[in-house]
Every structure is written in C-alpha cells, then in structure tokens.
Design a protein around this motif. Structure first.
Motif, PDB file in Angstrom:
ATOM      1  N   GLU A  23      34.607  30.022  20.365  1.00 20.67           N
ATOM      2  CA  GLU A  23      34.820  29.705  21.779  1.00 20.67           C
ATOM      3  C   GLU A  23      33.568  29.901  22.627  1.00 20.67           C
ATOM      4  O   GLU A  23      33.523  29.471  23.776  1.00 20.67           O
ATOM      5  CB  GLU A  23      35.928  30.595  22.351  1.00 20.67           C
ATOM      6  N   ILE A  24      32.558  30.579  22.069  1.00 24.03           N
ATOM      7  CA  ILE A  24      31.414  31.022  22.866  1.00 24.03           C
ATOM      8  C   ILE A  24      30.209  30.115  22.661  1.00 24.03           C
ATOM      9  O   ILE A  24      29.739  29.909  21.535  1.00 24.03           O
ATOM     10  CB  ILE A  24      31.026  32.473  22.510  1.00 24.03           C
ATOM     11  N   GLY A  25      29.710  29.548  23.744  1.00 27.61           N
ATOM     12  CA  GLY A  25      28.452  28.815  23.738  1.00 27.61           C
ATOM     13  C   GLY A  25      27.391  29.638  24.452  1.00 27.61           C
ATOM     14  O   GLY A  25      27.699  30.398  25.379  1.00 27.61           O
ATOM     15  N   PHE A  26      26.128  29.468  24.037  1.00 25.82           N
ATOM     16  CA  PHE A  26      25.064  30.365  24.499  1.00 25.82           C
ATOM     17  C   PHE A  26      23.794  29.578  24.798  1.00 25.82           C
ATOM     18  O   PHE A  26      23.381  28.719  24.024  1.00 25.82           O
ATOM     19  CB  PHE A  26      24.802  31.415  23.419  1.00 25.82           C
ATOM     20  N   VAL A  27      23.185  29.880  25.950  1.00 24.47           N
ATOM     21  CA  VAL A  27      21.902  29.283  26.330  1.00 24.47           C
ATOM     22  C   VAL A  27      20.902  30.414  26.588  1.00 24.47           C
ATOM     23  O   VAL A  27      20.944  31.059  27.641  1.00 24.47           O
ATOM     24  CB  VAL A  27      22.028  28.406  27.595  1.00 24.47           C
ATOM     25  N   PRO A  28      20.000  30.680  25.644  1.00 25.29           N
ATOM     26  CA  PRO A  28      18.976  31.693  25.881  1.00 25.29           C
ATOM     27  C   PRO A  28      17.832  31.122  26.718  1.00 25.29           C
ATOM     28  O   PRO A  28      17.349  30.020  26.443  1.00 25.29           O
ATOM     29  CB  PRO A  28      18.465  32.045  24.472  1.00 25.29           C
ATOM     30  N   THR A  29      17.399  31.842  27.755  1.00 25.99           N
ATOM     31  CA  THR A  29      16.289  31.386  28.596  1.00 25.99           C
ATOM     32  C   THR A  29      15.371  32.552  28.947  1.00 25.99           C
ATOM     33  O   THR A  29      15.744  33.718  28.779  1.00 25.99           O
ATOM     34  CB  THR A  29      16.766  30.752  29.923  1.00 25.99           C
ATOM     35  N   MET A  30      14.193  32.205  29.470  1.00 26.40           N
ATOM     36  CA  MET A  30      13.310  33.220  30.039  1.00 26.40           C
ATOM     37  C   MET A  30      13.327  33.144  31.568  1.00 26.40           C
ATOM     38  O   MET A  30      12.460  33.701  32.235  1.00 26.40           O
ATOM     39  CB  MET A  30      11.885  33.073  29.514  1.00 26.40           C
ATOM     40  N   GLY A  31      14.326  32.444  32.103  1.00 22.81           N
ATOM     41  CA  GLY A  31      14.479  32.407  33.549  1.00 22.81           C
ATOM     42  C   GLY A  31      13.564  31.409  34.232  1.00 22.81           C
ATOM     43  O   GLY A  31      12.977  30.530  33.609  1.00 22.81           O
ATOM     44  N   PRO A 141      27.608  34.054  19.510  1.00 26.99           N
ATOM     45  CA  PRO A 141      28.139  32.722  19.852  1.00 26.99           C
ATOM     46  C   PRO A 141      28.415  31.899  18.605  1.00 26.99           C
ATOM     47  O   PRO A 141      27.903  32.185  17.507  1.00 26.99           O
ATOM     48  CB  PRO A 141      26.983  32.110  20.649  1.00 26.99           C
ATOM     49  N   GLY A 142      29.177  30.834  18.788  1.00 28.94           N
ATOM     50  CA  GLY A 142      29.341  29.843  17.734  1.00 28.94           C
ATOM     51  C   GLY A 142      28.293  28.751  17.817  1.00 28.94           C
ATOM     52  O   GLY A 142      27.892  28.182  16.808  1.00 28.94           O
ATOM     53  N   ARG A 143      27.820  28.475  19.042  1.00 27.15           N
ATOM     54  CA  ARG A 143      26.814  27.436  19.276  1.00 27.15           C
ATOM     55  C   ARG A 143      25.767  27.949  20.243  1.00 27.15           C
ATOM     56  O   ARG A 143      26.090  28.687  21.175  1.00 27.15           O
ATOM     57  CB  ARG A 143      27.450  26.168  19.853  1.00 27.15           C
ATOM     58  N   ALA A 144      24.513  27.516  20.032  1.00 33.60           N
ATOM     59  CA  ALA A 144      23.429  27.885  20.944  1.00 33.60           C
ATOM     60  C   ALA A 144      22.607  26.634  21.231  1.00 33.60           C
ATOM     61  O   ALA A 144      22.380  25.802  20.342  1.00 33.60           O
ATOM     62  CB  ALA A 144      22.546  28.974  20.357  1.00 33.60           C
TER      63      ALA A 144
END
Length: 281
Positions: A23-31, A141-144
């Motif tokens: 159910e969890i999607g993830f977007v890693p950023t440095m802002g 997450p399941g997706r990134a």
C-alpha cells in the motif's frame, strides 16, 4: 500531512495505520522541491493508497569539494507544497538520526557506478545506495519513484534492489523540463540569467543527437562528437562527459542497436548539470 523526524517513529506510525508494504509508495528527495519532484509525488499517489516523501540532504553522497553546505534548502516551502499535493507522511530526519557518530557501514555497487558520474564523483553512489537502502528499511514501501534525469542513479538503484533482494519496485519517471527545455533541477537556482542561456545548450545538443539518430546516424562516436561540438560553442559551459551507453547495464557501445542512453554532465558556473535522452533502434 504527518511530519516525522525520528526513524523509529516512522515505523510505529505505519504500524498503527495498519499498512502493509504493497500500500505504501515512497518518493525520496533532498528537498528544495520543483515540478519534477511533484510529478513523482503525483504518480506515487495515483498508484498507492499511502504516499510517503522524505527530505534529507545526504552528506554521504557529496564529495569534499562539492556543494553540501550551499545546497539549497527551504523546508517550510517544501512541506507546504507536499501538503498541497496530499502527501500522507513527510519523513525529514536530521543527520544524527540517519548516521551514528561511529557509522561505518556502506552499500557499494561495483559495476554500473564506475562509469559516467561515478568516474568523476568517487564514493557518490556508495552514499546514494547507502541512504536509499536505509530509507527503504525505515519506510518499507512497495514502490519507490525516481526521476530519469538522474539516469545512472536510477539504474544503480535498480541493480541494488535486484542484487540484495530488496522487496521494493524502483520506478523511473520521465524528465520534467522547464518552458525553455532545461531539465528541472534544484541546482538550477544557482544559474544567473546568462548562465541559464548557456545551460540551454545541453537540451539543444541532446535534441540534435536525437535528430541525427532518427535520420540514420547510428555511429556512437559521431553522435557524441556532435553533442560535444554544440556544448563547446563559446566558453560558458565546461563539459565533464558526453557518453552513449547501453540503457540497462551502462556498458560501452560502438553502434546503436536496441536501447541506449546518451548522457551529459557539464558545469555552468558552479552548477553541475546532468541530462540525458533515450535512443532506441
């Protein structure tokens, strides 16, 4: 939107919500977010019932002479943008939350990271792989979602999750460009008006390579040379590399057969800009 700084609190919050990985999607950023980041957020929200974004300027991926201290930051602006987009959870750890004082373990990809940016930024992809794996372990997450502007990073991370059996699907999303064609980047803020004009040689050169390719030019050296020629007009842009490589394993190719990436890195003033285009026969 919930904002959490402590890694342990992220897991507890997700546990309390009763969420599973799928159910969890993830977007890693440095802002210092721009429309490119927000396009990742929107896709994440479309494909997942719970959207997590992280903001963390990762010191491990900056070299000694790079722009860690000067890297643009504006947390209040970023959090307002994410709240407007309907993000469920913003994870914003501090450096001491991510790295113990005697931190001594890194994740190293040994093949794809040797080329292109990796050849000029030793240790950079070790820092990327390490922080991303840590973030995956925290958020689960399941997706990134990652932008294709950082094409080599995308391929390195896909290789990392494959090789280490990390149960996360790494999804690449299209490059988002400004109205003038320049690929969106947090570092574009460094550019003066004149430098931005110089930076536009990068998408111009890539478009010309694509045009030549579509007209029948398949020779890699000829296409690379044409891109360098356009980038070298005047003296406002310092080319770091122009390379055409296999789109999946980033190995050298002599002639374009199948899918390749043509990638550029160049300095305009103090801004190091990267861009790329996929060519497929």
């Amino acid at each position: 939107m919930k904002i959490i700084k402590e890694p342990s609190e992220v897991r507890e919050y997700i546990r309390q919500k009763g969420l599973n990985r799928e159910e969890i999607g993830f977007v890693p950023t440095m802002g210092y977010l721009h429309e490119g980041h927000l396009s990742l957020v929107r896709r994440c929200k479309q494909e997942n019932s719970f959207c997590v974004v992280s903001i963390f300027v990762n010191p491990l991926q900056f070299g000694p002479s790079e722009d860690l201290a000067a890297y643009p930051r504006d947390f209040d602006r970023d959090s307002a943008l994410l709240e407007k987009e309907g993000v469920d959870l913003l994870f914003a750890p501090r450096e001491e939350d991510m790295y113990y004082p005697d931190f001594s373990t890194v994740v190293k990809e040994n093949k794809l990271s040797r080329y292109m940016c990796g050849a000029f930024r030793p240790g950079h992809f070790d820092g990327v792989c390490t922080v991303v794996l840590k973030l995956f372990n925290i958020v689960q997450p399941g997706r990134a979602y990652f932008g294709q502007k950082d094409y080599q990073q995308l391929q390195v991370l896909k290789r990392m999750v494959r090789d280490l059996n990390v149960p996360v699907e790494v999804i690449g999303c299209p490059i988002v460009r400004d109205h003038d064609g320049l690929a969106l980047s947090s570092r574009n803020v460094y550019l003066t008006e004149e430098q931005r004009k110089e930076a536009l040689k990068i998408p111009k050169a890539l478009e010309e390579a694509e045009r030549l390719f579509k007209s029948g030019v398949k020779d890699v050296k000829a296409l690379e040379a044409k891109v360098r020629e356009i980038l070298s007009e005047g003296d406002g842009l310092k080319v770091q590399y122009v390379e055409i490589r296999d789109a999946e394993n980033l190995e050298e190719v002599n002639e374009i057969k199948g899918k390749v990436v043509i990638a550029v890195a160049a300095y305009v003033g103090k801004a190091r800009l990267i861009d790329n285009k996929i060519l497929e026969s």
